[in-house]
Design a protein around this motif. Structure first.
Motif, PDB file in Angstrom:
ATOM      1  N   ALA A   1       0.828  -1.213   0.000  1.00  0.00           N
ATOM      2  CA  ALA A   1       0.000   0.000   0.000  1.00  0.00           C
ATOM      3  C   ALA A   1       0.862   1.263   0.000  1.00  0.00           C
ATOM      4  N   VAL A   2       2.128   1.114   0.343  1.00  0.00           N
ATOM      5  CA  VAL A   2       2.999   2.283   0.491  1.00  0.00           C
ATOM      6  C   VAL A   2       4.128   2.308  -0.544  1.00  0.00           C
ATOM      7  N   PHE A   3       4.594   1.132  -0.943  1.00  0.00           N
ATOM      8  CA  PHE A   3       5.735   1.076  -1.865  1.00  0.00           C
ATOM      9  C   PHE A   3       5.341   0.449  -3.199  1.00  0.00           C
ATOM     10  N   ASP A   4       5.918   1.007  -4.260  1.00  0.00           N
ATOM     11  CA  ASP A   4       5.787   0.429  -5.590  1.00  0.00           C
ATOM     12  C   ASP A   4       7.167   0.530  -6.234  1.00  0.00           C
ATOM     13  N   GLN A   5       7.281  -0.022  -7.434  1.00  0.00           N
ATOM     14  CA  GLN A   5       8.555   0.075  -8.133  1.00  0.00           C
ATOM     15  C   GLN A   5       8.353   0.754  -9.481  1.00  0.00           C
ATOM     16  N   ASP A   6       9.326   1.574  -9.853  1.00  0.00           N
ATOM     17  CA  ASP A   6       9.286   2.238 -11.150  1.00  0.00           C
ATOM     18  C   ASP A   6       9.270   1.178 -12.255  1.00  0.00           C
ATOM     19  N   GLU A   7       8.380   1.347 -13.221  1.00  0.00           N
ATOM     20  CA  GLU A   7       8.207   0.320 -14.254  1.00  0.00           C
ATOM     21  C   GLU A   7       9.431   0.175 -15.138  1.00  0.00           C
ATOM     22  N   VAL A   8      10.193   1.238 -15.292  1.00  0.00           N
ATOM     23  CA  VAL A   8      11.368   1.184 -16.161  1.00  0.00           C
ATOM     24  C   VAL A   8      12.626   0.840 -15.359  1.00  0.00           C
ATOM     25  N   GLU A   9      12.879   1.628 -14.313  1.00  0.00           N
ATOM     26  CA  GLU A   9      14.127   1.473 -13.553  1.00  0.00           C
ATOM     27  C   GLU A   9      14.044   0.365 -12.503  1.00  0.00           C
ATOM     28  N   GLY A  10      12.847   0.082 -12.024  1.00  0.00           N
ATOM     29  CA  GLY A  10      12.704  -0.911 -10.957  1.00  0.00           C
ATOM     30  C   GLY A  10      12.973  -0.353  -9.583  1.00  0.00           C
ATOM     31  N   THR A  11      13.313   0.941  -9.520  1.00  0.00           N
ATOM     32  CA  THR A  11      13.613   1.539  -8.225  1.00  0.00           C
ATOM     33  C   THR A  11      12.327   1.871  -7.462  1.00  0.00           C
ATOM     34  N   VAL A  12      12.497   2.064  -6.184  1.00  0.00           N
ATOM     35  CA  VAL A  12      11.342   2.248  -5.307  1.00  0.00           C
ATOM     36  C   VAL A  12      10.584   3.545  -5.614  1.00  0.00           C
ATOM     37  N   VAL A  13       9.269   3.446  -5.555  1.00  0.00           N
ATOM     38  CA  VAL A  13       8.382   4.604  -5.636  1.00  0.00           C
ATOM     39  C   VAL A  13       7.562   4.607  -4.347  1.00  0.00           C
ATOM     40  N   VAL A  14       7.644   5.703  -3.611  1.00  0.00           N
ATOM     41  CA  VAL A  14       6.883   5.797  -2.365  1.00  0.00           C
ATOM     42  C   VAL A  14       5.508   6.394  -2.681  1.00  0.00           C
ATOM     43  N   LEU A  15       4.481   5.610  -2.460  1.00  0.00           N
ATOM     44  CA  LEU A  15       3.112   6.043  -2.780  1.00  0.00           C
ATOM     45  C   LEU A  15       2.560   6.973  -1.716  1.00  0.00           C
TER      46      LEU A  15
END
Ligand code: SF4
Length: 65
Positions: free
Chosen positions: A22-36
């Motif tokens: 619910a809080v973390f996702d990953q960038d579709e290209v880089e795979g790095t963390v995205v904080v929602l």
């Protein structure tokens, strides 16, 4: 509590997403963390703390703000 994510350290392992999707996702290209949600609510904090602990590159931290 505010989440600080250092994407320059993130290796895209995805452990944080498994710990608290619910809080973390990953960038579709880089795979790095995205904080929602930078300031997660009480229900998410257990998963967020787990994510901070399990991140293999110590890319995540919590600050008191
Ligand atoms: S667990 Fe750490 S290294 Fe893996 S995606 Fe999340 S922040 Fe990046």
């Amino acid at each position: 509590m505010r989440i600080v994510a250092d994407t320059t350290r993130c290796v895209g392992a995805g452990q944080c997403v498994l710990s608290e999707p619910a809080v973390f996702d990953q960038d579709e290209v880089e795979g790095t963390v995205v904080v929602l949600s930078e300031q997660p609510g009480e229900p998410e904090l257990t998963g967020v703390r787990e994510a901070v602990d399990v991140c293999p590159s110590q890319a995540l931290s919590l600050t008191e703000e």
